[in-house]
Design a protein around this motif. Sequence first.
Motif, PDB file in Angstrom:
ATOM      1  N   THR A 249      37.004  18.678  39.398  1.00 40.59           N
ATOM      2  CA  THR A 249      37.705  17.711  40.235  1.00 40.59           C
ATOM      3  C   THR A 249      39.222  17.679  40.070  1.00 40.59           C
ATOM      4  O   THR A 249      39.892  16.938  40.799  1.00 40.59           O
ATOM      5  CB  THR A 249      37.166  16.298  39.959  1.00 40.59           C
ATOM      6  OG1 THR A 249      37.361  15.976  38.572  1.00 40.59           O
ATOM      7  CG2 THR A 249      35.691  16.194  40.317  1.00 40.59           C
ATOM      8  N   GLY A 250      39.784  18.457  39.137  1.00 36.08           N
ATOM      9  CA  GLY A 250      41.217  18.350  38.924  1.00 36.08           C
ATOM     10  C   GLY A 250      41.593  16.918  38.590  1.00 36.08           C
ATOM     11  O   GLY A 250      40.975  16.266  37.753  1.00 36.08           O
ATOM     12  N   ASP A 251      42.607  16.377  39.309  1.00 34.04           N
ATOM     13  CA  ASP A 251      43.037  15.002  39.071  1.00 34.04           C
ATOM     14  C   ASP A 251      42.477  14.025  40.096  1.00 34.04           C
ATOM     15  O   ASP A 251      42.824  12.846  40.081  1.00 34.04           O
ATOM     16  CB  ASP A 251      44.565  14.924  39.089  1.00 34.04           C
ATOM     17  CG  ASP A 251      45.196  15.598  37.882  1.00 34.04           C
ATOM     18  OD1 ASP A 251      44.503  16.372  37.210  1.00 34.04           O
ATOM     19  OD2 ASP A 251      46.392  15.362  37.628  1.00 34.04           O
ATOM     20  N   THR A 252      41.620  14.499  40.995  1.00 27.18           N
ATOM     21  CA  THR A 252      41.049  13.619  42.014  1.00 27.18           C
ATOM     22  C   THR A 252      40.228  12.513  41.365  1.00 27.18           C
ATOM     23  O   THR A 252      40.383  11.337  41.679  1.00 27.18           O
ATOM     24  CB  THR A 252      40.181  14.424  42.997  1.00 27.18           C
ATOM     25  OG1 THR A 252      41.027  15.343  43.707  1.00 27.18           O
ATOM     26  CG2 THR A 252      39.477  13.522  43.988  1.00 27.18           C
ATOM     27  N   ILE A 253      39.332  12.907  40.463  1.00 26.95           N
ATOM     28  CA  ILE A 253      38.600  11.937  39.646  1.00 26.95           C
ATOM     29  C   ILE A 253      38.748  12.353  38.191  1.00 26.95           C
ATOM     30  O   ILE A 253      38.475  13.495  37.844  1.00 26.95           O
ATOM     31  CB  ILE A 253      37.098  11.893  39.987  1.00 26.95           C
ATOM     32  CG1 ILE A 253      36.870  11.511  41.442  1.00 26.95           C
ATOM     33  CG2 ILE A 253      36.374  10.899  39.076  1.00 26.95           C
ATOM     34  CD1 ILE A 253      35.398  11.456  41.820  1.00 26.95           C
ATOM     35  N   LEU A 254      39.179  11.421  37.387  1.00 20.93           N
ATOM     36  CA  LEU A 254      39.140  11.581  35.937  1.00 20.93           C
ATOM     37  C   LEU A 254      37.998  10.716  35.425  1.00 20.93           C
ATOM     38  O   LEU A 254      37.436   9.907  36.168  1.00 20.93           O
ATOM     39  CB  LEU A 254      40.467  11.167  35.311  1.00 20.93           C
ATOM     40  CG  LEU A 254      41.712  11.867  35.869  1.00 20.93           C
ATOM     41  CD1 LEU A 254      42.973  11.304  35.205  1.00 20.93           C
ATOM     42  CD2 LEU A 254      41.644  13.373  35.684  1.00 20.93           C
ATOM     43  N   ILE A 255      37.627  10.882  34.186  1.00 22.81           N
ATOM     44  CA  ILE A 255      36.549  10.065  33.637  1.00 22.81           C
ATOM     45  C   ILE A 255      37.056   8.632  33.488  1.00 22.81           C
ATOM     46  O   ILE A 255      37.986   8.368  32.727  1.00 22.81           O
ATOM     47  CB  ILE A 255      36.058  10.647  32.300  1.00 22.81           C
ATOM     48  CG1 ILE A 255      35.514  12.063  32.522  1.00 22.81           C
ATOM     49  CG2 ILE A 255      34.975   9.755  31.691  1.00 22.81           C
ATOM     50  CD1 ILE A 255      35.190  12.813  31.264  1.00 22.81           C
ATOM     51  N   ARG A 256      36.483   7.750  34.298  1.00 16.86           N
ATOM     52  CA  ARG A 256      36.872   6.339  34.366  1.00 16.86           C
ATOM     53  C   ARG A 256      38.288   6.152  34.914  1.00 16.86           C
ATOM     54  O   ARG A 256      38.951   5.160  34.627  1.00 16.86           O
ATOM     55  CB  ARG A 256      36.752   5.651  33.006  1.00 16.86           C
ATOM     56  CG  ARG A 256      35.412   5.828  32.319  1.00 16.86           C
ATOM     57  CD  ARG A 256      34.254   5.254  33.125  1.00 16.86           C
ATOM     58  NE  ARG A 256      33.037   5.236  32.335  1.00 16.86           N
ATOM     59  CZ  ARG A 256      32.128   6.219  32.337  1.00 16.86           C
ATOM     60  NH1 ARG A 256      32.294   7.286  33.114  1.00 16.86           N
ATOM     61  NH2 ARG A 256      31.037   6.127  31.591  1.00 16.86           N
ATOM     62  N   GLY A 257      38.754   7.089  35.700  1.00 10.74           N
ATOM     63  CA  GLY A 257      40.089   6.954  36.259  1.00 10.74           C
ATOM     64  C   GLY A 257      40.315   7.930  37.400  1.00 10.74           C
ATOM     65  O   GLY A 257      39.380   8.460  38.005  1.00 10.74           O
TER      66      GLY A 257
END
Length: 232
Positions: free
Chosen positions: A131-139
């Motif tokens: 996902t790159g920076d589209t979805i981070l874990i909990r962010g």
Amino acid sequence: MTKFLFRQLYDAETSTYTYLLGSNKEAILIDPVFEQADRDLKLINELGLQLKYAINTHCHADHVTSTGLIKSRLPHVKSMIAKASGAKADIHLLEGDKIHVGDLEFKCIATPGHTDGCMCFYLEKEGLLFTGDTILIRGCGRTDFQQGDSGRLYDGVWQKIFTLPEDTVIYPGHDYRGFTSSSVGEEKKVNPRFTKSKVDFIDFMNKLGLAYPRKIDVSLPANLECGIDFKP
């Protein structure tokens, strides 16, 4: 499920994940970091793989990609990035494009919002999503520079990512708290940003007040040129 090789690699200075995947002796690197090029190429050689593609999920602001450096050492390698990024690459990707590495097939999912050129890469059969920076874990990635748009990010995640099977494993571009992966179902349920309404999400993102990215003045111009001829 296709038999394949997978390695999650980490750059401690920028908390960036790089992913190496291989199948039938072919390999792809996702989001390689300039300072880690020697490590990555050594590993690829040790595993008996031939690197086919070096690909970026978006035009990064926090580190310089190693795609240019890798291509200077391995001229057969093709660089890839979304066309919407405006960055140079051998191959510019569009929504729905497919990338083949051995028996692996990556589907390209355009998810603008963090930047206007963000793209996720989906291995449907294997149930993996990068996902790159589209979805981070909990962010998620910030939306206050590089044509960022909180509303587009929210819509893209809910319409294109959260509609995937819930057991799809999410591998993000960064993590700052020691996590390595998540899942579509998990983030859909508990991600504190995307569980907000769209209006509240936009308001939250607008009020983050984050500092100016430390490396953006070096990283962004270099990455628009695919990292070619970058000198640290």
